[in-house]
Design a protein around this motif. Structure first.
Motif, short mmCIF file in Angstrom:
data_model
loop_
_atom_site.label_atom_id
_atom_site.label_comp_id
_atom_site.label_asym_id
_atom_site.label_seq_id
_atom_site.Cartn_x
_atom_site.Cartn_y
_atom_site.Cartn_z
N LEU A 120 52.58 27.24 4.84
CA LEU A 120 53.39 26.06 4.56
C LEU A 120 54.80 26.44 4.14
CD1 LEU A 120 50.82 23.89 2.59
CD2 LEU A 120 51.72 23.44 4.87
N LEU B 212 47.81 17.66 3.74
CA LEU B 212 46.80 16.65 3.49
C LEU B 212 45.44 17.31 3.51
CD1 LEU B 212 45.84 13.62 3.33
CD2 LEU B 212 45.77 13.68 5.82
N ASP C 104 57.30 21.23 4.36
CA ASP C 104 56.03 20.79 4.94
C ASP C 104 55.25 19.91 3.96
OD1 ASP C 104 56.45 22.20 7.30
OD2 ASP C 104 55.47 24.01 6.53
N ASN C 105 54.37 19.11 4.53
CA ASN C 105 53.43 18.32 3.75
C ASN C 105 52.02 18.82 4.04
OD1 ASN C 105 55.22 16.32 2.55
ND2 ASN C 105 55.57 15.69 4.66
#
Length: 67
Positions: free
Chosen positions: A57, A64, A61-62
């Motif tokens: 990451l 989930l 970035d995200n």
């Protein structure tokens, strides 16, 4: 995404794996998510995958997690 039907001493679930496969396909196809699916993963496998994701990451970035 983690879908575990088997939890050792607890009753087996019947839809967890199907749920992550279905939701994962929607996230990938409709929303462009990069999806990794773990099924009946051990504690070690989950932590190893999370560590690998953490290393990949970037700052923008995200992430989930669907369990």
């Amino acid at each position: 995404m983690i879908g575990n039907n088997d939890y050792g001493r607890y009753p087996k679930l019947s839809t967890a794996i199907n749920d992550v496969q279905t939701i994962g396909a929607i996230l990938a196809d409709k929303y462009g998510f990069m999806v990794r699916i773990l099924t009946n993963a051990s504690r070690f496998e989950i932590f190893a995958a999370l560590d690998e994701d953490r290393r990949q990451l970037g700052e923008g970035d995200n992430f989930l997690l669907y369990y």
